[in-house]
Design an enzyme around this catalytic site. Structure first.
Site, mmCIF file in Angstrom:
data_model
loop_
_atom_site.group_PDB
_atom_site.id
_atom_site.type_symbol
_atom_site.label_atom_id
_atom_site.label_comp_id
_atom_site.label_asym_id
_atom_site.label_seq_id
_atom_site.Cartn_x
_atom_site.Cartn_y
_atom_site.Cartn_z
ATOM 1 N N GLY A 11 -8.627 -30.763 12.885
ATOM 2 C CA GLY A 11 -7.474 -31.120 12.072
ATOM 3 C C GLY A 11 -6.887 -29.870 11.440
ATOM 4 N N THR A 14 -2.254 -29.725 6.601
ATOM 5 C CA THR A 14 -2.231 -29.027 5.314
ATOM 6 C C THR A 14 -3.620 -28.606 4.869
ATOM 7 O OG1 THR A 14 -0.269 -30.279 4.636
ATOM 8 C CG2 THR A 14 -1.556 -29.251 2.897
ATOM 9 N N GLY A 16 -6.596 -28.539 6.696
ATOM 10 C CA GLY A 16 -7.300 -27.680 7.655
ATOM 11 C C GLY A 16 -6.848 -26.234 7.585
ATOM 12 N N ALA A 34 -22.452 -17.738 -1.070
ATOM 13 C CA ALA A 34 -23.143 -18.508 -0.031
ATOM 14 C C ALA A 34 -24.392 -17.799 0.480
ATOM 15 C CB ALA A 34 -22.198 -18.775 1.134
ATOM 16 N N GLU A 192 4.555 -40.208 0.714
ATOM 17 C CA GLU A 192 4.760 -40.245 2.163
ATOM 18 C C GLU A 192 6.003 -41.077 2.503
ATOM 19 O OE1 GLU A 192 2.932 -38.574 4.245
ATOM 20 O OE2 GLU A 192 1.277 -37.998 2.926
ATOM 21 N N LYS A 207 -11.218 -44.319 -2.770
ATOM 22 C CA LYS A 207 -11.922 -43.344 -3.612
ATOM 23 C C LYS A 207 -12.855 -44.034 -4.603
ATOM 24 C CE LYS A 207 -7.984 -40.225 -3.141
ATOM 25 N NZ LYS A 207 -6.758 -39.712 -3.780
ATOM 26 N N GLY A 304 -3.464 -31.718 -2.173
ATOM 27 C CA GLY A 304 -2.816 -30.459 -1.830
ATOM 28 C C GLY A 304 -3.752 -29.536 -1.084
#
Length: 430
Positions: A11, A14, A16, A34, A192, A207, A304
Protein backbone atom coordinates in the site's frame (compact mmCIF):
# COMPACT_ATOMS: atom_id res chain seq x y z
CA UNK A 1 27.27 -5.35 13.01
CA UNK A 2 23.55 -6.15 13.48
CA UNK A 3 21.71 -6.84 10.25
CA UNK A 4 19.09 -4.21 9.26
CA UNK A 5 15.45 -5.09 9.73
CA UNK A 6 14.06 -5.61 6.22
CA UNK A 7 10.54 -4.26 5.73
CA UNK A 8 8.01 -4.82 2.96
CA UNK A 9 5.23 -2.24 2.61
CA UNK A 10 1.92 -3.13 0.95
CA UNK A 11 0.00 0.00 0.00
CA UNK A 12 1.68 3.18 -1.21
CA UNK A 13 -1.01 5.72 -0.53
CA UNK A 14 -0.74 8.55 1.98
CA UNK A 15 0.28 6.32 4.89
CA UNK A 16 2.58 3.97 2.98
CA UNK A 17 4.59 6.80 1.44
CA UNK A 18 4.59 8.52 4.83
CA UNK A 19 6.20 5.47 6.43
CA UNK A 20 8.79 5.25 3.67
CA UNK A 21 9.58 8.97 4.04
CA UNK A 22 9.89 8.81 7.82
CA UNK A 23 12.17 5.77 7.75
CA UNK A 24 14.47 7.59 5.33
CA UNK A 25 14.44 11.09 6.82
CA UNK A 26 14.77 9.97 10.45
CA UNK A 27 16.96 6.93 9.77
CA UNK A 28 19.64 7.87 12.30
CA UNK A 29 17.21 8.53 15.15
CA UNK A 30 15.23 5.37 14.38
CA UNK A 31 18.35 3.18 14.19
CA UNK A 32 19.57 4.49 17.56
CA UNK A 33 16.24 3.70 19.20
CA UNK A 34 15.72 0.37 17.43
CA UNK A 35 19.25 -0.90 18.02
CA UNK A 36 19.69 -1.44 14.29
CA UNK A 37 18.68 0.19 11.05
CA UNK A 38 15.22 -0.37 9.57
CA UNK A 39 15.10 -0.43 5.79
CA UNK A 40 12.25 -0.83 3.31
CA UNK A 41 13.38 -3.31 0.67
CA UNK A 42 10.12 -4.30 -1.07
CA UNK A 43 6.76 -2.70 -1.85
CA UNK A 44 3.40 -3.61 -3.35
CA UNK A 45 0.78 -1.32 -4.85
CA UNK A 46 -1.73 -1.33 -7.70
CA UNK A 47 -0.15 1.28 -9.98
CA UNK A 48 3.56 1.24 -10.80
CA UNK A 49 3.35 4.38 -12.95
CA UNK A 50 1.88 6.76 -10.38
CA UNK A 51 4.14 9.55 -9.15
CA UNK A 52 4.15 9.36 -5.36
CA UNK A 53 6.69 12.11 -4.81
CA UNK A 54 9.28 9.69 -3.46
CA UNK A 55 11.90 7.51 -5.14
CA UNK A 56 11.14 3.80 -5.31
CA UNK A 57 14.33 2.86 -7.15
CA UNK A 58 16.10 -0.19 -5.79
CA UNK A 59 12.98 -1.60 -4.16
CA UNK A 60 11.54 -4.94 -5.20
CA UNK A 61 8.00 -4.44 -6.55
CA UNK A 62 5.13 -6.91 -6.23
CA UNK A 63 1.83 -6.41 -8.02
CA UNK A 64 0.27 -9.06 -5.77
CA UNK A 65 0.70 -8.20 -2.06
CA UNK A 66 0.49 -11.87 -1.09
CA UNK A 67 3.72 -12.43 -3.04
CA UNK A 68 5.33 -9.75 -0.89
CA UNK A 69 4.64 -11.89 2.17
CA UNK A 70 6.47 -14.78 0.50
CA UNK A 71 9.63 -12.76 -0.20
CA UNK A 72 12.34 -14.53 1.87
CA UNK A 73 14.30 -11.29 2.23
CA UNK A 74 11.41 -9.48 3.95
CA UNK A 75 11.48 -9.73 7.76
CA UNK A 76 8.35 -7.69 8.56
CA UNK A 77 5.24 -6.95 6.50
CA UNK A 78 3.55 -3.55 6.84
CA UNK A 79 -0.07 -3.58 5.65
CA UNK A 80 -1.52 -0.15 4.84
CA UNK A 81 -3.86 -1.19 2.03
CA UNK A 82 -7.06 -0.79 4.07
CA UNK A 83 -10.41 -2.57 4.01
CA UNK A 84 -11.70 -5.42 6.13
CA UNK A 85 -11.35 -8.06 3.40
CA UNK A 86 -9.78 -8.49 -0.03
CA UNK A 87 -6.02 -7.99 -0.54
CA UNK A 88 -5.42 -6.62 2.96
CA UNK A 89 -6.84 -9.66 4.72
CA UNK A 90 -5.17 -12.06 2.30
CA UNK A 91 -1.80 -10.40 2.85
CA UNK A 92 -1.99 -10.42 6.65
CA UNK A 93 -3.09 -14.05 6.74
CA UNK A 94 -0.32 -15.03 4.33
CA UNK A 95 2.32 -13.19 6.36
CA UNK A 96 1.22 -14.73 9.65
CA UNK A 97 1.10 -18.19 8.05
CA UNK A 98 4.67 -17.60 6.86
CA UNK A 99 5.59 -16.69 10.48
CA UNK A 100 6.39 -13.10 9.58
CA UNK A 101 5.53 -10.25 11.96
CA UNK A 102 2.84 -7.87 10.71
CA UNK A 103 2.36 -4.17 11.36
CA UNK A 104 -1.01 -2.83 10.22
CA UNK A 105 -2.91 0.45 10.33
CA UNK A 106 -6.13 -1.30 9.32
CA UNK A 107 -8.82 -0.75 11.97
CA UNK A 108 -11.59 -2.28 9.82
CA UNK A 109 -9.63 -5.52 9.37
CA UNK A 110 -8.91 -5.82 13.10
CA UNK A 111 -12.44 -4.88 14.19
CA UNK A 112 -14.06 -7.45 11.90
CA UNK A 113 -11.46 -10.25 11.79
CA UNK A 114 -9.25 -9.44 14.78
CA UNK A 115 -10.23 -12.52 16.77
CA UNK A 116 -9.17 -14.92 14.00
CA UNK A 117 -6.01 -12.98 13.19
CA UNK A 118 -5.01 -12.87 16.87
CA UNK A 119 -5.47 -16.65 17.03
CA UNK A 120 -3.23 -17.08 13.96
CA UNK A 121 -0.57 -14.81 15.46
CA UNK A 122 -0.64 -16.72 18.73
CA UNK A 123 -0.50 -20.10 16.99
CA UNK A 124 2.47 -19.14 14.81
CA UNK A 125 4.19 -17.20 17.58
CA UNK A 126 4.68 -13.94 15.66
CA UNK A 127 3.66 -10.39 16.51
CA UNK A 128 0.63 -8.61 15.06
CA UNK A 129 1.13 -4.91 15.84
CA UNK A 130 -1.42 -2.16 15.19
CA UNK A 131 -0.62 1.07 17.01
CA UNK A 132 -1.58 3.01 13.87
CA UNK A 133 -5.07 1.48 13.69
CA UNK A 134 -6.57 3.76 16.34
CA UNK A 135 -6.08 7.52 16.81
CA UNK A 136 -3.19 7.96 14.37
CA UNK A 137 -0.12 9.29 16.14
CA UNK A 138 -1.58 9.04 19.66
CA UNK A 139 0.08 6.01 21.36
CA UNK A 140 -3.20 4.75 22.76
CA UNK A 141 -2.69 1.05 22.00
CA UNK A 142 0.60 0.98 23.89
CA UNK A 143 -0.94 2.99 26.73
CA UNK A 144 -3.85 0.59 27.22
CA UNK A 145 -1.98 -2.65 26.61
CA UNK A 146 1.29 -1.83 28.36
CA UNK A 147 1.33 1.47 30.25
CA UNK A 148 -1.91 0.69 32.10
CA UNK A 149 -1.40 -3.09 32.26
CA UNK A 150 -1.59 -3.15 36.07
CA UNK A 151 -5.00 -1.50 36.20
CA UNK A 152 -8.53 -2.80 35.99
CA UNK A 153 -10.01 -0.39 33.48
CA UNK A 154 -13.63 0.62 34.01
CA UNK A 155 -14.16 2.88 31.02
CA UNK A 156 -12.60 4.10 27.78
CA UNK A 157 -14.07 7.14 26.03
CA UNK A 158 -12.81 8.77 22.86
CA UNK A 159 -13.23 11.25 20.07
CA UNK A 160 -12.13 8.74 17.46
CA UNK A 161 -12.98 10.39 14.14
CA UNK A 162 -11.40 13.69 13.13
CA UNK A 163 -13.83 14.28 10.26
CA UNK A 164 -16.85 14.26 12.59
CA UNK A 165 -15.06 16.34 15.19
CA UNK A 166 -14.14 18.92 12.56
CA UNK A 167 -17.72 19.11 11.25
CA UNK A 168 -19.22 19.51 14.73
CA UNK A 169 -16.60 22.13 15.63
CA UNK A 170 -17.33 24.25 12.55
CA UNK A 171 -21.09 23.88 13.02
CA UNK A 172 -20.69 25.26 16.54
CA UNK A 173 -18.26 28.05 15.71
CA UNK A 174 -20.14 29.32 12.64
CA UNK A 175 -23.73 28.32 13.33
CA UNK A 176 -23.93 26.34 10.10
CA UNK A 177 -25.81 23.16 9.21
CA UNK A 178 -24.34 19.69 8.78
CA UNK A 179 -24.67 19.36 4.99
CA UNK A 180 -23.01 22.69 4.30
CA UNK A 181 -20.06 21.98 6.58
CA UNK A 182 -19.68 18.44 5.19
CA UNK A 183 -19.30 19.82 1.66
CA UNK A 184 -16.64 22.23 2.89
CA UNK A 185 -14.81 19.40 4.68
CA UNK A 186 -14.79 17.40 1.44
CA UNK A 187 -13.25 20.33 -0.45
CA UNK A 188 -10.56 20.68 2.22
CA UNK A 189 -9.76 16.96 2.12
CA UNK A 190 -11.01 16.30 5.68
CA UNK A 191 -13.89 14.14 4.39
CA UNK A 192 -14.00 11.50 1.66
CA UNK A 193 -16.13 11.82 -1.47
CA UNK A 194 -18.30 9.13 0.13
CA UNK A 195 -18.23 10.20 3.80
CA UNK A 196 -20.51 7.43 5.09
CA UNK A 197 -17.88 5.52 7.10
CA UNK A 198 -16.98 8.70 8.95
CA UNK A 199 -20.25 10.58 9.46
CA UNK A 200 -22.34 7.44 10.10
CA UNK A 201 -20.00 6.39 12.91
CA UNK A 202 -18.62 3.18 11.35
CA UNK A 203 -14.97 4.30 11.44
CA UNK A 204 -15.27 5.28 15.11
CA UNK A 205 -17.02 1.97 15.87
CA UNK A 206 -14.15 -0.02 14.32
CA UNK A 207 -11.71 1.82 16.57
CA UNK A 208 -13.89 1.48 19.67
CA UNK A 209 -14.20 -2.27 19.14
CA UNK A 210 -10.40 -2.48 19.24
CA UNK A 211 -10.10 -0.26 22.31
CA UNK A 212 -12.77 -2.23 24.16
CA UNK A 213 -10.97 -5.51 23.45
CA UNK A 214 -7.72 -4.08 24.81
CA UNK A 215 -9.26 -2.30 27.80
CA UNK A 216 -11.27 -5.27 29.02
CA UNK A 217 -9.09 -8.16 27.83
CA UNK A 218 -11.63 -9.92 25.68
CA UNK A 219 -11.87 -10.85 21.97
CA UNK A 220 -12.84 -8.01 19.66
CA UNK A 221 -16.61 -7.76 19.14
CA UNK A 222 -17.47 -5.20 16.46
CA UNK A 223 -20.98 -6.58 15.97
CA UNK A 224 -21.78 -5.70 19.58
CA UNK A 225 -21.03 -1.98 19.16
CA UNK A 226 -24.09 0.29 18.95
CA UNK A 227 -23.51 2.83 16.15
CA UNK A 228 -25.17 6.17 15.45
CA UNK A 229 -23.66 8.97 13.36
CA UNK A 230 -23.96 12.77 13.24
CA UNK A 231 -26.19 13.37 10.20
CA UNK A 232 -29.17 14.28 12.42
CA UNK A 233 -27.30 16.82 14.59
CA UNK A 234 -28.52 20.31 13.70
CA UNK A 235 -27.20 23.81 14.31
CA UNK A 236 -30.14 24.47 16.63
CA UNK A 237 -29.18 21.47 18.79
CA UNK A 238 -25.61 22.72 19.01
CA UNK A 239 -26.84 26.19 20.03
CA UNK A 240 -29.14 24.74 22.72
CA UNK A 241 -26.29 22.54 23.96
CA UNK A 242 -24.14 25.63 24.52
CA UNK A 243 -26.96 27.34 26.37
CA UNK A 244 -27.30 24.32 28.65
CA UNK A 245 -23.55 24.18 29.32
CA UNK A 246 -22.64 21.34 26.95
CA UNK A 247 -20.84 20.65 23.68
CA UNK A 248 -21.89 17.95 21.24
CA UNK A 249 -19.21 15.39 20.36
CA UNK A 250 -19.35 12.06 18.56
CA UNK A 251 -17.95 9.75 21.23
CA UNK A 252 -17.00 6.11 21.35
CA UNK A 253 -17.69 4.78 24.85
CA UNK A 254 -16.77 1.36 26.21
CA UNK A 255 -17.71 0.65 29.82
CA UNK A 256 -17.50 -2.29 32.19
CA UNK A 257 -20.79 -2.86 34.03
CA UNK A 258 -22.08 -5.57 36.37
CA UNK A 259 -23.96 -7.03 33.39
CA UNK A 260 -20.97 -7.05 31.00
CA UNK A 261 -19.35 -4.72 28.49
CA UNK A 262 -21.22 -1.77 27.01
CA UNK A 263 -19.83 -0.38 23.72
CA UNK A 264 -21.51 2.48 21.86
CA UNK A 265 -20.79 5.25 19.35
CA UNK A 266 -23.18 8.18 19.11
CA UNK A 267 -23.42 11.97 19.49
CA UNK A 268 -23.17 13.03 23.12
CA UNK A 269 -23.64 16.20 25.11
CA UNK A 270 -20.60 16.59 27.35
CA UNK A 271 -20.19 19.31 29.98
CA UNK A 272 -18.02 22.28 29.03
CA UNK A 273 -15.93 21.49 32.11
CA UNK A 274 -14.88 18.08 30.72
CA UNK A 275 -11.43 18.20 29.04
CA UNK A 276 -12.69 16.14 26.10
CA UNK A 277 -15.30 18.85 25.36
CA UNK A 278 -12.48 21.21 24.41
CA UNK A 279 -10.87 18.87 21.86
CA UNK A 280 -11.76 20.55 18.57
CA UNK A 281 -11.10 20.38 14.83
CA UNK A 282 -9.53 17.25 13.39
CA UNK A 283 -7.97 16.22 16.70
CA UNK A 284 -8.71 12.93 18.47
CA UNK A 285 -8.64 12.18 22.19
CA UNK A 286 -8.94 9.06 24.34
CA UNK A 287 -9.74 8.99 28.07
CA UNK A 288 -9.09 5.82 30.06
CA UNK A 289 -10.14 5.23 33.66
CA UNK A 290 -8.31 2.70 35.84
CA UNK A 291 -8.66 1.65 39.46
CA UNK A 292 -5.12 2.72 40.45
CA UNK A 293 -4.15 5.31 37.85
CA UNK A 294 -7.46 7.20 37.86
CA UNK A 295 -8.26 9.12 34.70
CA UNK A 296 -5.72 9.48 31.86
CA UNK A 297 -6.29 11.50 28.67
CA UNK A 298 -4.30 11.35 25.45
CA UNK A 299 -4.87 13.89 22.67
CA UNK A 300 -3.39 14.49 19.22
CA UNK A 301 -3.83 14.17 15.49
CA UNK A 302 -5.78 11.04 14.68
CA UNK A 303 -5.03 10.74 10.97
CA UNK A 304 -2.75 11.88 8.17
CA UNK A 305 0.53 10.71 6.70
CA UNK A 306 2.79 11.95 9.49
CA UNK A 307 0.88 10.85 12.61
CA UNK A 308 -0.06 7.45 11.21
CA UNK A 309 3.46 6.82 9.90
CA UNK A 310 4.78 7.71 13.35
CA UNK A 311 2.65 4.95 14.88
CA UNK A 312 3.70 2.39 12.25
CA UNK A 313 7.37 3.17 12.80
CA UNK A 314 6.92 2.89 16.58
CA UNK A 315 5.74 -0.70 16.05
CA UNK A 316 8.71 -1.39 13.78
CA UNK A 317 11.10 -0.12 16.45
CA UNK A 318 9.51 -2.48 18.99
CA UNK A 319 9.91 -5.41 16.59
CA UNK A 320 13.54 -4.49 15.88
CA UNK A 321 14.17 -4.60 19.64
CA UNK A 322 12.33 -7.92 19.98
CA UNK A 323 9.51 -6.42 22.05
CA UNK A 324 5.96 -7.60 21.54
CA UNK A 325 2.89 -8.54 23.58
CA UNK A 326 -0.17 -10.67 22.78
CA UNK A 327 -2.61 -8.95 20.43
CA UNK A 328 -5.27 -8.22 23.08
CA UNK A 329 -2.80 -7.92 25.94
CA UNK A 330 -3.11 -11.52 27.15
CA UNK A 331 -3.06 -14.99 25.67
CA UNK A 332 -6.32 -16.43 24.39
CA UNK A 333 -6.70 -18.63 27.46
CA UNK A 334 -6.64 -15.59 29.74
CA UNK A 335 -9.17 -13.47 27.84
CA UNK A 336 -12.48 -12.55 29.44
CA UNK A 337 -15.79 -13.99 28.27
CA UNK A 338 -17.79 -11.04 29.63
CA UNK A 339 -21.01 -10.65 27.62
CA UNK A 340 -21.90 -7.59 25.57
CA UNK A 341 -24.62 -5.37 27.01
CA UNK A 342 -27.30 -4.28 24.49
CA UNK A 343 -28.02 -0.59 23.99
CA UNK A 344 -31.57 -1.07 25.29
CA UNK A 345 -30.08 -1.65 28.75
CA UNK A 346 -28.26 1.72 28.81
CA UNK A 347 -29.19 4.13 31.59
CA UNK A 348 -28.46 7.84 31.35
CA UNK A 349 -29.80 11.35 30.96
CA UNK A 350 -31.20 12.61 27.65
CA UNK A 351 -31.66 15.83 25.70
CA UNK A 352 -34.89 15.87 23.71
CA UNK A 353 -35.79 18.63 21.22
CA UNK A 354 -39.27 18.88 19.73
CA UNK A 355 -40.70 21.17 17.06
CA UNK A 356 -44.28 21.68 18.19
CA UNK A 357 -47.26 23.86 17.41
CA UNK A 358 -47.38 26.61 20.03
CA UNK A 359 -50.83 26.10 21.56
CA UNK A 360 -52.21 25.34 25.03
CA UNK A 361 -51.92 21.76 26.25
CA UNK A 362 -49.04 20.60 24.02
CA UNK A 363 -46.43 20.46 26.77
CA UNK A 364 -48.93 18.76 29.07
CA UNK A 365 -49.44 16.04 26.44
CA UNK A 366 -45.68 15.54 26.05
CA UNK A 367 -44.97 15.40 29.76
CA UNK A 368 -47.86 12.96 30.24
CA UNK A 369 -46.21 10.56 27.78
CA UNK A 370 -42.91 10.87 29.62
CA UNK A 371 -44.63 10.37 32.99
CA UNK A 372 -46.38 7.24 31.78
CA UNK A 373 -43.03 5.85 30.55
CA UNK A 374 -41.42 6.54 33.92
CA UNK A 375 -39.19 9.30 32.56
CA UNK A 376 -38.49 12.15 35.00
CA UNK A 377 -37.75 15.67 33.70
CA UNK A 378 -34.89 17.77 35.05
CA UNK A 379 -35.58 20.95 33.03
CA UNK A 380 -37.42 22.44 30.07
CA UNK A 381 -36.35 25.25 27.72
CA UNK A 382 -38.52 27.31 25.37
CA UNK A 383 -37.80 30.81 24.03
CA UNK A 384 -40.70 33.21 23.45
CA UNK A 385 -44.13 32.47 22.11
CA UNK A 386 -45.49 32.10 18.56
CA UNK A 387 -49.15 31.11 18.98
CA UNK A 388 -50.21 28.69 16.28
CA UNK A 389 -46.67 28.46 14.82
CA UNK A 390 -43.83 25.95 15.18
CA UNK A 391 -41.48 26.48 18.13
CA UNK A 392 -38.59 24.40 19.48
CA UNK A 393 -39.00 22.96 22.97
CA UNK A 394 -36.07 21.32 24.74
CA UNK A 395 -36.50 18.79 27.54
CA UNK A 396 -33.66 17.40 29.67
CA UNK A 397 -34.35 14.20 31.61
CA UNK A 398 -32.95 12.71 34.77
CA UNK A 399 -31.29 9.33 34.38
CA UNK A 400 -33.63 6.86 32.75
CA UNK A 401 -33.50 3.65 30.75
CA UNK A 402 -32.91 3.66 26.99
CA UNK A 403 -35.82 1.31 26.40
CA UNK A 404 -38.22 3.58 28.31
CA UNK A 405 -36.93 6.65 26.50
CA UNK A 406 -37.34 5.01 23.09
CA UNK A 407 -40.89 3.96 23.91
CA UNK A 408 -41.78 7.48 25.02
CA UNK A 409 -40.13 8.97 21.95
CA UNK A 410 -42.29 6.90 19.60
CA UNK A 411 -45.46 8.05 21.35
CA UNK A 412 -44.34 11.70 21.37
CA UNK A 413 -43.54 11.59 17.65
CA UNK A 414 -47.11 10.42 17.00
CA UNK A 415 -48.70 13.46 18.69
CA UNK A 416 -50.38 15.71 16.11
CA UNK A 417 -48.76 18.84 17.58
CA UNK A 418 -45.24 17.44 17.01
CA UNK A 419 -44.28 18.56 13.50
CA UNK A 420 -41.03 16.67 12.83
CA UNK A 421 -38.99 13.76 14.09
CA UNK A 422 -37.83 14.52 17.65
CA UNK A 423 -34.08 14.98 18.18
CA UNK A 424 -32.59 12.79 20.90
CA UNK A 425 -29.01 13.17 22.16
CA UNK A 426 -27.59 11.32 25.15
CA UNK A 427 -25.90 13.27 27.93
CA UNK A 428 -22.57 12.05 29.29
CA UNK A 429 -21.57 13.64 32.57
CA UNK A 430 -17.93 12.57 32.47
Amino acid sequence: MTRPLSVGIAGLGTVGTGVLTMLRENADVIAARAGRSIAVTAVSARDRTRDRGISLSGLRWYDDPVELAADPAVDVVVEVIGGSDGPARALVEAALAAKKPVVTANKALLAVHGAELAAMAEQTGVPLAFEAAVAGGIPVIKALREGLAGNRLSRVTGILNGTCNYILTVMRERGREFTEVLHEAQKLGYAEADPSFDVDGIDAAHKLAILAALAFGRPVAFDAVYVEGIRQVSAVDIAFAGELGYRIKLLGIARRTDAGIEARVHPCMVPLSAPIARVDGVFNAVVAEGDFVGRVMLEGRGAGAGPTASAVVADLVDLARGRFTPVWGAGSGALSDAPSVPMAAHVGAYYLRLMVVDRPGVIADVTAVLRDAGVSLESMLQHGRSPGEAVPVVLVTHETGEAAMRSALARIAALDAVLEEPALIRIETA
